[in-house]
Each structure stands twice: as structure tokens, then as C-alpha cells.
Write a protein that holds these residues in place. Structure first.
Motif, PDB file in Angstrom:
ATOM      1  N   MET A   1       0.833  -1.206   0.000  1.00  0.00           N
ATOM      2  CA  MET A   1       0.000   0.000   0.000  1.00  0.00           C
ATOM      3  C   MET A   1       0.872   1.263   0.000  1.00  0.00           C
ATOM      4  O   MET A   1       0.570   2.234  -0.683  1.00  0.00           O
ATOM      5  CB  MET A   1      -0.906  -0.072   1.222  1.00  0.00           C
ATOM      6  CG  MET A   1      -1.407   1.232   1.747  1.00  0.00           C
ATOM      7  SD  MET A   1      -2.628   0.942   3.019  1.00  0.00           S
ATOM      8  CE  MET A   1      -1.630   0.769   4.472  1.00  0.00           C
ATOM      9  N   CYS A   2       1.995   1.235   0.753  1.00  0.00           N
ATOM     10  CA  CYS A   2       2.803   2.456   0.853  1.00  0.00           C
ATOM     11  C   CYS A   2       3.926   2.496  -0.174  1.00  0.00           C
ATOM     12  O   CYS A   2       4.396   3.560  -0.536  1.00  0.00           O
ATOM     13  CB  CYS A   2       3.394   2.582   2.249  1.00  0.00           C
ATOM     14  SG  CYS A   2       2.154   2.590   3.525  1.00  0.00           S
ATOM     15  N   LEU A   3       4.412   1.333  -0.598  1.00  0.00           N
ATOM     16  CA  LEU A   3       5.569   1.328  -1.495  1.00  0.00           C
ATOM     17  C   LEU A   3       5.202   1.670  -2.929  1.00  0.00           C
ATOM     18  O   LEU A   3       5.971   2.276  -3.645  1.00  0.00           O
ATOM     19  CB  LEU A   3       6.274  -0.026  -1.450  1.00  0.00           C
ATOM     20  CG  LEU A   3       7.072  -0.315  -0.189  1.00  0.00           C
ATOM     21  CD1 LEU A   3       7.920  -1.563  -0.369  1.00  0.00           C
ATOM     22  CD2 LEU A   3       7.971   0.852   0.173  1.00  0.00           C
TER      23      LEU A   3
ATOM     24  N   ILE B   1       3.938   0.583  -6.956  1.00  0.00           N
ATOM     25  CA  ILE B   1       4.520  -0.344  -7.914  1.00  0.00           C
ATOM     26  C   ILE B   1       4.574   0.350  -9.284  1.00  0.00           C
ATOM     27  O   ILE B   1       3.624   1.022  -9.673  1.00  0.00           O
ATOM     28  CB  ILE B   1       3.693  -1.666  -7.903  1.00  0.00           C
ATOM     29  CG1 ILE B   1       4.218  -2.699  -8.861  1.00  0.00           C
ATOM     30  CG2 ILE B   1       2.226  -1.431  -8.180  1.00  0.00           C
ATOM     31  CD1 ILE B   1       3.616  -4.086  -8.598  1.00  0.00           C
TER      32      ILE B   1
ATOM     33  N   CYS C   1      -3.141  12.906 -10.633  1.00  0.00           N
ATOM     34  CA  CYS C   1      -2.020  13.493  -9.904  1.00  0.00           C
ATOM     35  C   CYS C   1      -0.774  13.708 -10.759  1.00  0.00           C
ATOM     36  O   CYS C   1       0.194  14.303 -10.291  1.00  0.00           O
ATOM     37  CB  CYS C   1      -1.662  12.630  -8.693  1.00  0.00           C
ATOM     38  SG  CYS C   1      -2.906  12.720  -7.404  1.00  0.00           S
TER      39      CYS C   1
ATOM     40  N   LEU D   1       4.646   5.622 -10.909  1.00  0.00           N
ATOM     41  CA  LEU D   1       4.571   4.835  -9.680  1.00  0.00           C
ATOM     42  C   LEU D   1       3.095   4.783  -9.278  1.00  0.00           C
ATOM     43  O   LEU D   1       2.477   5.829  -9.076  1.00  0.00           O
ATOM     44  CB  LEU D   1       5.415   5.542  -8.612  1.00  0.00           C
ATOM     45  CG  LEU D   1       5.982   4.735  -7.464  1.00  0.00           C
ATOM     46  CD1 LEU D   1       6.722   3.505  -7.946  1.00  0.00           C
ATOM     47  CD2 LEU D   1       6.939   5.629  -6.663  1.00  0.00           C
ATOM     48  N   VAL D   2       2.536   3.569  -9.209  1.00  0.00           N
ATOM     49  CA  VAL D   2       1.104   3.423  -8.948  1.00  0.00           C
ATOM     50  C   VAL D   2       0.873   3.000  -7.494  1.00  0.00           C
ATOM     51  O   VAL D   2       1.396   1.981  -7.040  1.00  0.00           O
ATOM     52  CB  VAL D   2       0.477   2.369  -9.888  1.00  0.00           C
ATOM     53  CG1 VAL D   2      -1.015   2.235  -9.618  1.00  0.00           C
ATOM     54  CG2 VAL D   2       0.725   2.729 -11.344  1.00  0.00           C
ATOM     55  N   HIS D   3       0.125   3.826  -6.771  1.00  0.00           N
ATOM     56  CA  HIS D   3      -0.259   3.497  -5.392  1.00  0.00           C
ATOM     57  C   HIS D   3      -1.761   3.258  -5.377  1.00  0.00           C
ATOM     58  O   HIS D   3      -2.518   4.164  -5.742  1.00  0.00           O
ATOM     59  CB  HIS D   3       0.065   4.655  -4.447  1.00  0.00           C
ATOM     60  CG  HIS D   3       1.518   4.822  -4.171  1.00  0.00           C
ATOM     61  ND1 HIS D   3       2.107   4.413  -3.004  1.00  0.00           N
ATOM     62  CD2 HIS D   3       2.500   5.362  -4.921  1.00  0.00           C
ATOM     63  CE1 HIS D   3       3.397   4.693  -3.048  1.00  0.00           C
ATOM     64  NE2 HIS D   3       3.660   5.265  -4.187  1.00  0.00           N
ATOM     65  N   VAL D   4      -2.193   2.100  -4.954  1.00  0.00           N
ATOM     66  CA  VAL D   4      -3.618   1.734  -4.829  1.00  0.00           C
ATOM     67  C   VAL D   4      -4.496   2.306  -5.964  1.00  0.00           C
ATOM     68  O   VAL D   4      -5.544   2.869  -5.727  1.00  0.00           O
ATOM     69  CB  VAL D   4      -4.204   2.105  -3.444  1.00  0.00           C
ATOM     70  CG1 VAL D   4      -3.477   1.350  -2.350  1.00  0.00           C
ATOM     71  CG2 VAL D   4      -4.162   3.594  -3.137  1.00  0.00           C
ATOM     72  N   GLY D   5      -4.034   2.109  -7.199  1.00  0.00           N
ATOM     73  CA  GLY D   5      -4.856   2.480  -8.343  1.00  0.00           C
ATOM     74  C   GLY D   5      -4.700   3.913  -8.813  1.00  0.00           C
ATOM     75  O   GLY D   5      -5.453   4.367  -9.675  1.00  0.00           O
ATOM     76  N   PHE D   6      -3.732   4.656  -8.260  1.00  0.00           N
ATOM     77  CA  PHE D   6      -3.505   6.042  -8.633  1.00  0.00           C
ATOM     78  C   PHE D   6      -2.044   6.240  -9.017  1.00  0.00           C
ATOM     79  O   PHE D   6      -1.153   5.832  -8.262  1.00  0.00           O
ATOM     80  CB  PHE D   6      -3.850   6.985  -7.466  1.00  0.00           C
ATOM     81  CG  PHE D   6      -5.319   7.068  -7.210  1.00  0.00           C
ATOM     82  CD1 PHE D   6      -6.043   8.179  -7.602  1.00  0.00           C
ATOM     83  CD2 PHE D   6      -5.985   6.007  -6.610  1.00  0.00           C
ATOM     84  CE1 PHE D   6      -7.404   8.239  -7.393  1.00  0.00           C
ATOM     85  CE2 PHE D   6      -7.353   6.055  -6.404  1.00  0.00           C
ATOM     86  CZ  PHE D   6      -8.073   7.178  -6.788  1.00  0.00           C
TER      87      PHE D   6
ATOM     88  N   MET E   1       1.012   8.259  -8.925  1.00  0.00           N
ATOM     89  CA  MET E   1       1.366   9.346  -8.003  1.00  0.00           C
ATOM     90  C   MET E   1       2.618  10.092  -8.425  1.00  0.00           C
ATOM     91  O   MET E   1       2.872  11.187  -7.939  1.00  0.00           O
ATOM     92  CB  MET E   1       1.544   8.806  -6.584  1.00  0.00           C
ATOM     93  CG  MET E   1       0.272   8.310  -5.934  1.00  0.00           C
ATOM     94  SD  MET E   1      -1.036   9.550  -5.864  1.00  0.00           S
ATOM     95  CE  MET E   1      -0.236  10.799  -4.877  1.00  0.00           C
ATOM     96  N   SER E   2       3.424   9.490  -9.283  1.00  0.00           N
ATOM     97  CA  SER E   2       4.624  10.212  -9.695  1.00  0.00           C
ATOM     98  C   SER E   2       5.167   9.588 -10.976  1.00  0.00           C
ATOM     99  O   SER E   2       5.007   8.386 -11.216  1.00  0.00           O
ATOM    100  CB  SER E   2       5.611  10.196  -8.530  1.00  0.00           C
ATOM    101  OG  SER E   2       6.882   9.843  -8.934  1.00  0.00           O
TER     102      SER E   2
ATOM    103  N   GLU F   1       1.072  -7.464  -4.375  1.00  0.00           N
ATOM    104  CA  GLU F   1       0.350  -6.355  -5.016  1.00  0.00           C
ATOM    105  C   GLU F   1      -0.418  -6.855  -6.236  1.00  0.00           C
ATOM    106  O   GLU F   1      -1.567  -6.495  -6.452  1.00  0.00           O
ATOM    107  CB  GLU F   1       1.344  -5.272  -5.472  1.00  0.00           C
ATOM    108  CG  GLU F   1       1.912  -4.443  -4.356  1.00  0.00           C
ATOM    109  CD  GLU F   1       1.089  -3.186  -4.071  1.00  0.00           C
ATOM    110  OE1 GLU F   1       0.841  -2.408  -4.997  1.00  0.00           O
ATOM    111  OE2 GLU F   1       0.694  -3.006  -2.910  1.00  0.00           O
TER     112      GLU F   1
END
Ligand code: SF4
Lengths: 94, 384
Positions: free
Chosen positions: A1-3, A5, A35, A52-57, A59-60, A83
Motif C-alpha cells: 500500500m505504501c511502497l 509499484i 495526480c 509509480l502506482v499506489h492503490v490504483g492512482f 502518483m509520480s 500487489e
């Protein structure tokens, strides 16, 4: 969740410019790209980008080399499969 | 455990380990106490243990493993609230897989599911919203948890639900904030931490600015850090270099992902949907001012706490649990009186034994248990 993918943006959804199909470790799923788009990076220009995808978003934005290194690290940490399983399991639910 | 030779760039790792040793030796010439460095984030804790980074460091450096594992710090009462919501007949309760096993005072979500509650593991809050669209006759609740890293995702999902007019979707909001929590640690009288590794992905969202007070007001150096073992070694080196030069600043080791200003779209979504709570309860740390967020009034219809009456009972942590002292670096995990005996990963008593990212679970899984228990006995004998 925090790392998160790394994944590669394959295409932008026809009905929603803020949703993209992203290939994450061989699994394709819709990802929200709100984002990482901006006036000078409109969503149409994002195809082919690594993110970089965090929980479907997404982010960078990251470069491909960084993406490959992170994928290798996650595989080594044993976080990758978890994941991807979560993603597939979730897709079956909905 | 891995050795330097197995790192992706062993020469670089070796060079960093050497430079860390030299800097540490210099810094120790005029101090007795070990140098305590805290990694806040559970992801960092995991990398540190997985790669045996502590063993590569000089004995005078103690890594203090912070509270940055959102699953670990969830109070029991909150898990009870989740179970209560999940057991209602018209509810589909959705959660990330990490939260399934966290024990409540009655049961975990996993047990609730086994007992017939409709609990579903989802990968993304967007999948929970999709479940709501497909099940208009059911109430779909998403268990929102995590630090700032996951806040934009739940905020954007709520904004989308509102735009689409989805009426059967809500959040049970348990998001927590990083900066007030670091401040609470800095304010505790028995704290002796000399420097911080800041969480990389929280920083990706919030940027560098929110951490500045740590350097400016508390005179502690802080380095935003990535997740590779080399990132961690490099950041430790950067912290020690600041100390050696008598400087305190926020430095960014993880520039390939973290921009100084953070993620503007993500921050905008957070501010639109959430506001700070006056305080929030943590497992092991008690109540911390401003350490959580709730949904703004404009989103009351999407707030499970307001739509359903949640019992919101406070369940005290067991008396023998010393998680708070471990989190502040006052004791090492294995020095806790119940470590490895009453408190173990199968039957965790404290927060830090719950997930693999918790410091106590990491010591339990990666350390030599007998050796640690002996060490505890020896230490107890010396101090009594
Ligand atoms: S051993 Fe258990 S009770 Fe003690 S500090 Fe660790 S998690 Fe908390």
C-alpha cells in the motif's frame, strides 16, 4: 500500500481523460492519472510514460531505468506478487 | 539477510559503509550515548531488516523504528468499529488486504468475514466505488487508512463519487498524518533521537516544506529517503555528514521521485475533502493532537461515521505493552517484557507485532529469538 509499484501507461480512456490503462507487472488495469497530469503534461501526452502506482492512482512519473530497478527490488522484497495478486483479486470482485 | 556483496552496487555500498564508520568514529569522540536515528516509515523498517543494514552499521548507531506502519498503529477500538459496520446486513465492507488480520477486541475483519459478514479485499478505493455502482441496493463502505501517501487516492475517489452522484458509497476515514506524529515524538521528554529518515512516499505527496520545523525548531537533521537499501545507507551518511558539519536541514535523497513542492493535485484533493481532527488515538502511543483527518461537512454524505452510528469505543492497550517506549527509542523491541513470549506474531499484544513492517515483528522474524531473550535477561540482571 505504501511502497507503490511501477507501471507503464498504455492508453488513455476514451470517456475519461483522467483514467488510463496501465500495465503493472503484466496486469492491465484502469489507473487514475489526475495526480500526474498538468497544463504542460496533458493526459494525451502521457502514453508510454512510466509511473509509480499506489492503490490504483499514478502518483509520480519515473524514468524507465528507475522503474525497472524498483520492480526488481519489489520482487526481491517479496512485495511484488502480493500487489499483483491484490490487483487481480480486486478485478474479479468488480 | 543479505550481505553487502549481494547489493546491486556492492562497491558503492561498501564505500558508504566505510564513510559512515569514519563519520561515526569522529562524532563519537565527544559523546558517550549512541547515535539514535529514526526511520519513521514501515517500508524503511522492512528494507533495513531484509538487508541486514543494522549489522553493517557501527555499534554506536542505533536505528529506532518509528510508528510509520499504518496497520500497526490502528487502535483496537477502531478495528471493533470496522467489524461492527461490516456485520450490518446491508453493508459491503471493503478494505486493503493488510488490515484483514489486525486483531480487534472481539475479532479481526478476517474472522468477521468467516462468520458471514460481507468483507471484501480490494486493491484500490476505485474498486470499492465500482462495487457501489454495481450494487445499488447495498451500502459500500471503504475502510480508508494510511498516511498522506494514500490520502489523495481516497479523496479523489470521494470527489468522483460525488460528481457521479453515487449515494451508496462512503469512507470510514482513519487516515493519519505524519508531521504531527513526528512532533509528538520530538516533544516526549524521554526522546533522544539525533536525526530522522523521512518517509519517501509521504514526502512525494506533501513535499519538503512540512518537515522544515524539525530542522528549524528542534535542531534535528532530516533526510527524505527512498526504499532501496542503498538509499538508506546514503541517507544515513547524509544525516551523519550534517551532524559532523554542525548543520540541520531537510535534505532530499529521493529526488528521483520526490519534488520539493510535493504533488499539487494530490494536496488539492486532500484539502478539499479532509480536515484535521483535534486528536486521534494510536495503538501504543495514545492520543496525539492533529494526527488524523476526518471528512469536511461538504462530504458528510460520504462519511460512514456520520451515516451509520459507529460505536467508537476506546479499548485500552494491555498494561504490559511497551510499544510507546519502543517507538520513542527508549527501549529496544526485545527489551519489552512480553517480547517473544506473550507477545508474538501469532498473538500480538502490541501494535508493533501486528504487521511485518512493525519493529517487534521484524526483530521476531529476522533476529535470533533465543539470543535476544538472553540479552533481555542479562540486561534485566544488570539493572536490578
Ligand atoms: S513486544 Fe509487543 S507489547 Fe512489547 S513493544 Fe513489541 S509489540 Fe509492543
Amino acid at each position: 500500500m505504501c511502497l507503490g509499484i511501477p507501471g507503464k501507461i498504455i492508453e488513455i480512456s476514451e470517456n475519461d481523460p483522467l483514467t488510463a490503462t496501465v500495465d503493472v507487472g503484466g496486469v492491465r488495469r484502469p489507473v487514475n492519472i489526475a495526480c500526474i497530469v498538468s497544463a504542460d503534461r496533458p493526459s494525451a501526452s502521457c502514453v508510454g510514460d512510466w509511473v509509480l502506482v499506489h492503490v490504483g492512482f499514478a502518483m509520480s512519473r519515473i524514468d524507465e531505468d528507475e522503474a525497472q530497478k524498483t520492480l526488481a527490488l519489489l520482487a526481491e522484497l517479496g512485495e511484488m506478487q502480493e500487489e499483483i495478486d491484490a490487483m487481480q483479486h480486486s478485478a474479479e470482485l468488480t | 539477510m543479505k550481505y553487502v556483496d549481494e547489493f546491486r552496487d556492492p562497491d558503492m555500498a561498501r564505500a558508504l559503509v566505510e564513510r559512515i564508520a569514519t563519520l561515526t568514529a569522529n562524532l563519537m569522540t565527544n559523546r558517550q550515548l549512541p547515535l539514535q536515528l529514526m526511520e519513521f516509515c514501515g517500508g524503511h523498517t522492512h528494507t533495513i531488516f531484509r538487508y541486514g543494514i543494522e549489522q553493517m552499521l557501527p555499534d554506536e548507531i542505533e536505528m529506532v523504528h518509528g510508528p510509520g506502519c499504518p496497520v500497526c498503529v490502528l487502535p483496537m477500538g477502531r478495528v471493533d468499529d470496522c467489524v461492527d459496520l461490516a456485520e450490518r446486513p446491508d453493508v459491503i465492507f471493503t478494505t486493503f488486504g493488510d488490515a484483514m488480520r489486525v486483531p480487534g477486541s472481539r475479532k479481526s475483519l478476517l474472522q468477521a468475514k468467516a462468520d458471514g459478514a460481507d468483507v471484501r479485499m480490494v486493491y484500490s478505493p476505485l474498486d470499492a466505488l465500482e462495487l457501489a455502482r454495481r450494487n445499488p441496493d447495498r451500502q459500500v463502505i471503504f475502510f480508508a487508512l494510511g498516511f498522506e501517501t494514500t490520502m489523495p487516492s481516497t479523496a479523489l475517489t470521494v470527489l468522483q463519487a460525488k460528481r457521479e452522484g453515487v449515494t451508496n458509497f462512503s469512507l470510514f476515514c482513519n487516515h493519519i498524518t505524519t508531521v504531527p506524529t513526528i512532533k509528538a515524538i520530538l516533544d516526549s521528554p524521554d526522546m533522544m533521537i539525533d536525526g530522522f529518515l523521512a518517509p519517501g512516499h509521504v514526502s512525494m505527496v506533501v513535499g519538503e516544506q512540512p518537515f522544515r520545523f524539525i530542522a528549524d525548531v528542534y535542531d534535528k537533521p532530516i533526510v527524505i529517503t527512498g526504499f532501496e537499501p542503498l538509499d538508506i545507507l546514503q541517507s544515513i551518511h547524509m544525516l551523519l555528514a550534517q551532524m559532523a558539519e554542525g548543520r540541520c536541514a531537510v535534505e532530499n535523497q529521493y529526488q528521483r521521485v520526490v519534488q520539493a513542492g510535493g504533488n499539487v493535485a494530490g494536496l488539492d484533493a486532500i484539502h478539499e475533502v479532509f480536515e484535521l481532527r483535534e486528536f486521534f488515538e494510536w495503538r501504543g502511543l495514545g492520543s496525539i493532537d492533529h494526527s488524523g483527518v476526518r471528512m469536511r461537512d461538504a462530504f458528510a454524505d460520504f462519511d460512514a461515521e456520520r451515516r451509520f452510528s459507529v460505536p467508537n469505543l476506546k479499548i485500552a492497550d494491555p498494561k504490559s505493552c511497551q510499544c510507546g517506549e519502543v517507538l520513542k527509542g527508549v527501549i529496544r523491541p526485545w527489551e519489552c517484557k512480553v517480547f517473544g513470549t506473550q507477545c508474538n506474531p501469532e498473538t500480538p499484544m502490541g501494535a508493533l507485532m501486528v504487521s511485518t513492517e512493525g519493529a517487534c515483528a521484524a526483530y521476531y522474524n529476522f533476529g535470533n529469538l533465543d539470543e535476544l531473550l538472553h540479552k533481555r535477561e542479562r540486561k534485566a540482571a544488570v539493572s536490578s
